[in-house]
Design an enzyme around this catalytic site. Structure first.
Site, PDB file in Angstrom:
ATOM      1  N   ASP A 205       8.548 -10.697  -6.267  1.00  0.00           N
ATOM      2  CA  ASP A 205       7.611 -11.384  -5.376  1.00  0.00           C
ATOM      3  C   ASP A 205       6.203 -11.081  -5.876  1.00  0.00           C
ATOM      4  OD1 ASP A 205       6.995  -8.778  -4.708  1.00  0.00           O
ATOM      5  OD2 ASP A 205       7.463  -8.963  -2.585  1.00  0.00           O
ATOM      6  N   ASP A 207       2.574  -9.470  -4.291  1.00  0.00           N
ATOM      7  CA  ASP A 207       2.038  -8.772  -3.118  1.00  0.00           C
ATOM      8  C   ASP A 207       0.511  -8.762  -3.152  1.00  0.00           C
ATOM      9  OD1 ASP A 207       4.737  -7.429  -2.237  1.00  0.00           O
ATOM     10  OD2 ASP A 207       4.533  -6.929  -4.363  1.00  0.00           O
ATOM     11  N   ASP A 295       4.094 -11.646  -0.380  1.00  0.00           N
ATOM     12  CA  ASP A 295       3.821 -10.761   0.760  1.00  0.00           C
ATOM     13  C   ASP A 295       2.319 -10.588   0.905  1.00  0.00           C
ATOM     14  OD1 ASP A 295       6.514 -10.309   1.243  1.00  0.00           O
ATOM     15  OD2 ASP A 295       6.572  -8.405   0.144  1.00  0.00           O
TER      16      ASP A 295
HETATM   17  P1  TTP Z   1       7.915  -4.644  -3.327  1.00  0.00           P
HETATM   18  O1  TTP Z   1       7.226  -5.946  -3.420  1.00  0.00           O
HETATM   19  O2  TTP Z   1       9.228  -4.637  -2.660  1.00  0.00           O
HETATM   20  O3  TTP Z   1       8.162  -3.979  -4.750  1.00  0.00           O
HETATM   21  P2  TTP Z   1       7.362  -4.049  -6.111  1.00  0.00           P
HETATM   22  O4  TTP Z   1       6.196  -4.969  -6.005  1.00  0.00           O
HETATM   23  O5  TTP Z   1       7.080  -2.649  -6.499  1.00  0.00           O
HETATM   24  O6  TTP Z   1       8.431  -4.604  -7.125  1.00  0.00           O
HETATM   25  P3  TTP Z   1       8.897  -6.139  -7.319  1.00  0.00           P
HETATM   26  O7  TTP Z   1       8.359  -6.530  -8.645  1.00  0.00           O
HETATM   27  O8  TTP Z   1      10.377  -6.084  -7.298  1.00  0.00           O
HETATM   28  O9  TTP Z   1       8.347  -6.946  -6.210  1.00  0.00           O
HETATM   29  O10 TTP Z   1       6.998  -3.587  -2.573  1.00  0.00           O
HETATM   30  C1  TTP Z   1       5.684  -3.274  -2.998  1.00  0.00           C
HETATM   31  C2  TTP Z   1       5.184  -2.054  -2.281  1.00  0.00           C
HETATM   32  O11 TTP Z   1       4.908  -2.352  -0.922  1.00  0.00           O
HETATM   33  C3  TTP Z   1       6.187  -0.912  -2.259  1.00  0.00           C
HETATM   34  O12 TTP Z   1       5.578   0.244  -2.770  1.00  0.00           O
HETATM   35  C4  TTP Z   1       6.512  -0.688  -0.823  1.00  0.00           C
HETATM   36  C5  TTP Z   1       5.339  -1.304  -0.123  1.00  0.00           C
HETATM   37  N1  TTP Z   1       5.635  -1.821   1.227  1.00  0.00           N
HETATM   38  C6  TTP Z   1       5.156  -1.112   2.296  1.00  0.00           C
HETATM   39  O13 TTP Z   1       4.535  -0.070   2.116  1.00  0.00           O
HETATM   40  N2  TTP Z   1       5.389  -1.573   3.558  1.00  0.00           N
HETATM   41  C7  TTP Z   1       6.093  -2.706   3.794  1.00  0.00           C
HETATM   42  O14 TTP Z   1       6.262  -3.088   4.957  1.00  0.00           O
HETATM   43  C8  TTP Z   1       6.602  -3.441   2.656  1.00  0.00           C
HETATM   44  C9  TTP Z   1       7.394  -4.686   2.851  1.00  0.00           C
HETATM   45  C10 TTP Z   1       6.337  -2.962   1.390  1.00  0.00           C
HETATM   46 MN    MN Z   2       6.432  -6.898  -5.193  1.00  0.00          MN
HETATM   47 MN    MN Z   3       6.759  -7.253  -1.674  1.00  0.00          MN
END
Ligand code: TTP
Ligand code: MN
Ligand code: MN
Ligand code: MN
Length: 371
Positions: A205, A207, A295
């Protein structure tokens, strides 16, 4: 087998937040194996052994050299008997019997398939498995199963959102969100976070943190962004959660609990030439768009540094930051705040560097947090 042990460098810390871990992994064969075991334990909801394997994988990811004999792992933290036996087996035979067995296990395969759907966690997957369901068509044909809205979107966009998001696609989405934020509030702030901030080439995703310096205005920011994306016709799914943030509360030491900032989990329609149409060609589908998971989190400005540190990850890095704070500094850290239990006070921070300094840690750059 004989092999020279690398000249002992500085002691490797048991805490990921005291290690520098780039996206370059010199021990992928070993860490992939550990992660299969971790995943298997996670799917069976066995948190302890799951974490043990994730920690072991994380230690090996931080090494600037490849482990070539068991002797080379001497003195490394977080490697137990089980992990050492696996290392030995993989170094000798190129693969592990235990890992192969898990990978070919029907229960593992099914739970992994089910949890690959957006909105389906280990508990739901387990429930479906126990009812004898083994495939997506089994689930979709089962009249007694009521999929929630998230799961419905998960199935609808399954092909697209299970395909990795590229850096270029993340950049294009950044432009879309940036435009929305600034149309709503000219002094709005947007920051890329998550895996792409750590320098990953691909993600599941994208973020972002969005906020504004005006106290309280961040509360309406996400609903406004969502409305705008909807008007643009690119909002495929939105799950908006209002803030439940309470400044008087002590930081929660439980990492897996979600934070209390306003946030939304989206699926957006990304138009344009960036889409790899090759993968769609078997469907005879030449559409010029793909669905992408995004996100957004919207902390108040005074919590920006904590939110950025918390959302940059990796998950293992975050876990260890909290564990380090608690066990080594007698402090409580979460995505909102840092509390010093000795001084009985909250520690303010405007940058991530401030937080590392409060914790008595050397600063670790985002691209060194791929623990
Ligand atoms: P992710 O998007 O799940 O993981 P990522 O970006 O490290 O890897 P990917 O490439 O697979 O997307 O989560 C990103 C960070 O956000 C992770 O360190 C956890 C944090 N997080 C929170 O702290 N609170 C929350 O509610 C959510 C959904 C994520
Ligand atoms: Mn992510
Ligand atoms: Mn995420
Ligand atoms: Mn992830």
């Amino acid at each position: 087998a004989r092999c020279s042990t690398p000249t002992p460098v500085a002691r490797v810390s048991q805490y990921a937040c005291q290690r520098r871990t780039t996206t370059e992994n010199n021990n992928k064969i070993l860490t992939d194996a550990f992660e299969v075991l971790a995943e298997s334990y996670e799917l069976n909801q066995l948190e302890g052994p799951c974490l043990a394997f994730r920690r072991a994988a994380s230690v090996l990811k931080s090494l600037p050299w490849a482990v070539q004999c068991l002797g080379a792992t001497q003195g490394l933290p977080c490697l137990g008997e089980h992990t050492k036996a696996l290392i030995e087996e993989i170094l000798q035979y190129g693969h592990s019997f235990e890992v192969e067995k898990i990978l070919s296990d029907e229960r593992y395969q099914t739970l992994k398939l089910f949890t690959s759907v957006f909105g389906v966690g280990p508990k739901t997957a387990e429930k479906w498995y126990r009812r004898g369901l083994r495939s997506f068509s089994d689930i979709l044909a089962e009249p007694s199963i009521q999929l929630n809205r998230m799961q419905q979107s998960g199935f609808l966009h399954y092909g697209d959102i299970s395909r990795a998001v590229s850096k270029a696609e993340a950049r294009a989405l950044g432009n879309i969100i940036d435009e929305a934020v600034h149309a709503i509030t000219p002094d709005g702030i947007l920051a890329l976070t998550g895996g792409f901030r750590r320098g990953k080439e691909f993600g599941h995703d994208v973020d972002f943190i969005v906020t504004t310096p005006e106290q309280g205005k961040e509360e309406t920011l996400l609903p406004n962004i969502i409305d705008r994306l909807k008007e643009q016709g690119i909002l495929l799914y939105s799950d908006y959660q209002t803030s439940t943030f309470d400044i008087s509360k002590l930081p929660s030491h439980k990492f897996e609990a979600m934070d209390h900032f306003a946030k939304c989990f989206l699926i957006l329609r990304l138009e344009g030439s960036l889409v790899d149409r090759g993968l769609n060609s078997t469907e005879g589908d030449s559409r010029g768009w793909r669905a992408v998971r995004v996100d957004l989190v919207s902390p108040p400005m005074e919590r920006y540094a904590y939110a950025l540190l918390g959302w940059t990850g990796s998950r293992q890095f975050e876990r260890d930051l909290r564990r380090f704070a608690r066990l080594e500094q007698h402090m409580l850290l979460d995505n909102h705040a840092l509390y010093d239990k000795t001084k009985k006070e909250f520690l303010a921070a405007t940058t991530e560097r401030d937080i590392f300094a409060h914790l008595g840690l050397e600063y670790i750059e985002p691209w060194q947090r791929n623990a």
